[in-house]
Design a protein around this motif. Sequence first.
Motif, PDB file in Angstrom:
ATOM      1  N   PHE A   1       0.877  -1.328  -0.104  1.00 10.14           N
ATOM      2  CA  PHE A   1       0.079   0.090   0.030  1.00 10.14           C
ATOM      3  C   PHE A   1       0.888   1.336   0.229  1.00 10.14           C
ATOM      4  N   VAL A   2       0.462   2.247  -0.300  1.00 11.88           N
ATOM      5  CA  VAL A   2       1.064   3.693  -0.462  1.00 11.88           C
ATOM      6  C   VAL A   2       0.319   4.508   0.441  1.00 11.88           C
ATOM      7  N   THR A   3       1.170   5.481   0.973  1.00  6.74           N
ATOM      8  CA  THR A   3       0.683   6.552   1.841  1.00  6.74           C
ATOM      9  C   THR A   3       1.059   7.732   1.702  1.00  6.74           C
ATOM     10  N   GLY A   4       0.344   8.736   2.082  1.00  6.92           N
ATOM     11  CA  GLY A   4       1.030  10.283   2.335  1.00  6.92           C
ATOM     12  C   GLY A   4       0.816  10.672   3.630  1.00  6.92           C
ATOM     13  N   ASN A   5       1.509  11.757   4.085  1.00  2.38           N
ATOM     14  CA  ASN A   5       1.259  12.181   5.416  1.00  2.38           C
ATOM     15  C   ASN A   5       1.616  13.663   5.520  1.00  2.38           C
ATOM     16  N   LEU A   6       1.149  14.196   6.542  1.00  2.78           N
ATOM     17  CA  LEU A   6       1.593  15.770   6.530  1.00  2.78           C
ATOM     18  C   LEU A   6       2.709  16.174   7.439  1.00  2.78           C
ATOM     19  N   GLY A   7       3.316  15.225   7.820  1.00  4.97           N
ATOM     20  CA  GLY A   7       4.471  15.545   8.607  1.00  4.97           C
ATOM     21  C   GLY A   7       5.805  15.682   7.588  1.00  4.97           C
ATOM     22  N   ASP A   8       5.910  15.191   6.491  1.00  6.29           N
ATOM     23  CA  ASP A   8       6.862  15.685   5.640  1.00  6.29           C
ATOM     24  C   ASP A   8       6.311  15.560   4.053  1.00  6.29           C
ATOM     25  N   GLU A   9       7.073  15.481   3.303  1.00  5.05           N
ATOM     26  CA  GLU A   9       6.879  15.644   1.796  1.00  5.05           C
ATOM     27  C   GLU A   9       6.807  14.396   0.809  1.00  5.05           C
ATOM     28  N   TRP A  10       6.858  13.251   1.627  1.00  2.00           N
ATOM     29  CA  TRP A  10       7.036  12.082   0.994  1.00  2.00           C
ATOM     30  C   TRP A  10       6.136  11.058   0.690  1.00  2.00           C
ATOM     31  N   VAL A  11       6.160  10.472  -0.405  1.00  6.29           N
ATOM     32  CA  VAL A  11       5.198   9.215  -0.436  1.00  6.29           C
ATOM     33  C   VAL A  11       5.874   7.834  -0.203  1.00  6.29           C
ATOM     34  N   ARG A  12       5.087   7.163   0.621  1.00  9.79           N
ATOM     35  CA  ARG A  12       5.977   5.867   1.174  1.00  9.79           C
ATOM     36  C   ARG A  12       4.928   4.948   0.567  1.00  9.79           C
ATOM     37  N   VAL A  13       5.924   3.563   0.237  1.00  8.63           N
ATOM     38  CA  VAL A  13       5.295   2.231  -0.064  1.00  8.63           C
ATOM     39  C   VAL A  13       5.687   1.266   0.982  1.00  8.63           C
ATOM     40  N   HIS A  14       4.519   0.744   1.547  1.00  7.72           N
ATOM     41  CA  HIS A  14       4.757  -0.405   2.410  1.00  7.72           C
ATOM     42  C   HIS A  14       4.424  -1.632   2.090  1.00  7.72           C
TER      43      HIS A  14
ATOM     44  N   GLU B   1       9.864   1.596   0.092  1.00  5.00           N
ATOM     45  CA  GLU B   1      10.344   2.718  -0.539  1.00  5.00           C
ATOM     46  C   GLU B   1       9.641   4.357  -0.004  1.00  5.00           C
ATOM     47  N   ILE B   2      10.690   5.002  -0.273  1.00  8.59           N
ATOM     48  CA  ILE B   2      10.312   6.450   0.289  1.00  8.59           C
ATOM     49  C   ILE B   2      10.606   7.325  -1.134  1.00  8.59           C
ATOM     50  N   LEU B   3       9.494   7.967  -1.683  1.00  8.27           N
ATOM     51  CA  LEU B   3       9.679   8.692  -2.927  1.00  8.27           C
ATOM     52  C   LEU B   3       9.551  10.237  -2.645  1.00  8.27           C
ATOM     53  N   LYS B   4      10.572  10.909  -3.165  1.00  5.43           N
ATOM     54  CA  LYS B   4      10.811  12.277  -2.606  1.00  5.43           C
ATOM     55  C   LYS B   4      10.559  12.995  -3.991  1.00  5.43           C
ATOM     56  N   GLY B   5       9.750  14.330  -3.982  1.00  2.00           N
ATOM     57  CA  GLY B   5       9.470  14.994  -5.223  1.00  2.00           C
ATOM     58  C   GLY B   5       8.540  16.065  -4.816  1.00  2.00           C
ATOM     59  N   HIS B   6       7.673  15.868  -4.211  1.00  2.00           N
ATOM     60  CA  HIS B   6       6.896  16.976  -3.745  1.00  2.00           C
ATOM     61  C   HIS B   6       7.413  17.928  -2.932  1.00  2.00           C
ATOM     62  N   HIS B   7       6.739  19.275  -2.822  1.00  2.00           N
ATOM     63  CA  HIS B   7       7.545  20.163  -2.088  1.00  2.00           C
ATOM     64  C   HIS B   7       6.517  20.714  -1.035  1.00  2.00           C
ATOM     65  N   GLY B   8       5.620  20.019  -0.732  1.00  2.00           N
ATOM     66  CA  GLY B   8       4.856  20.154   0.512  1.00  2.00           C
ATOM     67  C   GLY B   8       4.261  18.616   0.823  1.00  2.00           C
ATOM     68  N   PRO B   9       3.434  18.974   2.031  1.00  2.00           N
ATOM     69  CA  PRO B   9       2.929  17.684   2.673  1.00  2.00           C
ATOM     70  C   PRO B   9       1.984  16.988   1.567  1.00  2.00           C
ATOM     71  N   VAL B  10       1.956  15.742   1.774  1.00  2.00           N
ATOM     72  CA  VAL B  10       0.933  14.868   0.796  1.00  2.00           C
ATOM     73  C   VAL B  10      -0.274  14.436   1.253  1.00  2.00           C
ATOM     74  N   HIS B  11      -1.520  15.090   0.721  1.00  2.00           N
ATOM     75  CA  HIS B  11      -2.719  15.150   1.220  1.00  2.00           C
ATOM     76  C   HIS B  11      -3.489  13.527   0.863  1.00  2.00           C
ATOM     77  N   CYS B  12      -3.032  13.257  -0.253  1.00  2.00           N
ATOM     78  CA  CYS B  12      -4.071  12.319  -0.858  1.00  2.00           C
ATOM     79  C   CYS B  12      -3.027  11.326  -1.771  1.00  2.00           C
ATOM     80  N   VAL B  13      -3.179  10.105  -1.559  1.00  2.00           N
ATOM     81  CA  VAL B  13      -2.667   9.036  -2.653  1.00  2.00           C
ATOM     82  C   VAL B  13      -3.889   8.041  -3.171  1.00  2.00           C
ATOM     83  N   GLU B  14      -3.535   7.522  -4.345  1.00  2.00           N
ATOM     84  CA  GLU B  14      -4.579   6.654  -4.850  1.00  2.00           C
ATOM     85  C   GLU B  14      -4.022   5.620  -6.041  1.00  2.00           C
ATOM     86  N   PHE B  15      -4.303   4.239  -6.015  1.00  2.00           N
ATOM     87  CA  PHE B  15      -3.730   3.607  -7.095  1.00  2.00           C
ATOM     88  C   PHE B  15      -4.564   3.455  -8.240  1.00  2.00           C
ATOM     89  N   SER B  16      -4.101   3.600  -9.371  1.00  2.00           N
ATOM     90  CA  SER B  16      -4.887   3.463 -10.748  1.00  2.00           C
ATOM     91  C   SER B  16      -5.558   2.192 -10.630  1.00  2.00           C
TER      92      SER B  16
END
Length: 319
Positions: free
Chosen positions: A247-260, A268-283
């Motif tokens: 599953f993937v997650t976003g969180n408001l504590g940093d700017e990263w997307v995580r895969v668990h 995995e930790i995916l870096k690229g956003h320049h602000g907290p990640v509010h929402c994630v969704e698989f296609s």
Amino acid sequence: MSIHPKAVPLVAPGHTRPVTHLSFSPLQDDGTYLLVSSCKDGNPMLREWTGDWIGTFLGHKGAVWCTKLSPDASRAASGSADFTAKIWDTYSGDVLHSFPHNHIVRTVAISPTCSHLLTGGQEKKVRIFDLARPDAEADFLGDVGLPSHDGTVKSVVWVGEHTGVSAGDDGIIKWWDLRTRKLTTTMTFPNPITSMELSPQTKRLVVTSGKTVAFIPALPSGTPTHSLNLAYSPSSASVHPILQDRFVTGNLGDEWVRVHGMDGEEREILKGHHGPVHCVEFSPDGEVYASGSEDGTIRLWQTTPGKAYGLWQGNTNGG
């Protein structure tokens, strides 16, 4: 030794404020799908499966908190801080119906047959509208005169023909029989529910609350809930619809997307956003996941970096 290609996201620009919600359509008959994004700029955007912009829904006068597509992707429903929920024609971009509320609308859900709309928000009430009778008064879920939740309704989803599920700041998930408008069962969390999305292929609700991610059978059954505690508080989570192994997650504590992994292990930790990640969704085909951020962008990430898919041309020199 093989070197895994680096995940290079596609950036989908266009929004001017934080992105609040992302939702994919189901797979369409031709194998493609659509993505709709909500934003505090008040202008939900519709995109191709490649991330290419199709159009912008213009008409809300406040932040849009949630937009979802009908199963055939011909309609979109949106909920806004302008105290309305709207139904849109996704081909023309026209507003078909606008339903006034008495407070901010945080969440919407269209029935599988496109006949009804569920809404929830800061009134703490869940309403059901009959789209064949748009001028009729909405029905409320629950006992007459009482709120549906003891806090803001954060999410509503429609499961099958006759079940609505709502989740609130009160930490309670409620299942409703939409034929009788009555409560059938509940599940309580110790913290407010921060997100709840239906994963249609896995037939589960993916819920975040505090530091917990829970994968709950969408219709109460003998199947147990799979629940994990993370090291941080996720804002949103989405399970791989086909493999169901991550599953993937976003969180408001940093700017990263995580895969668990489904055991909670961070892969995995995916870096690229320049602000907290509010929402994630698989296609719906599991090939891509989308993330939406405070930075106003949507990023599309490949499940298998280096694979030729959509606008990704495949692996070039470990690219």
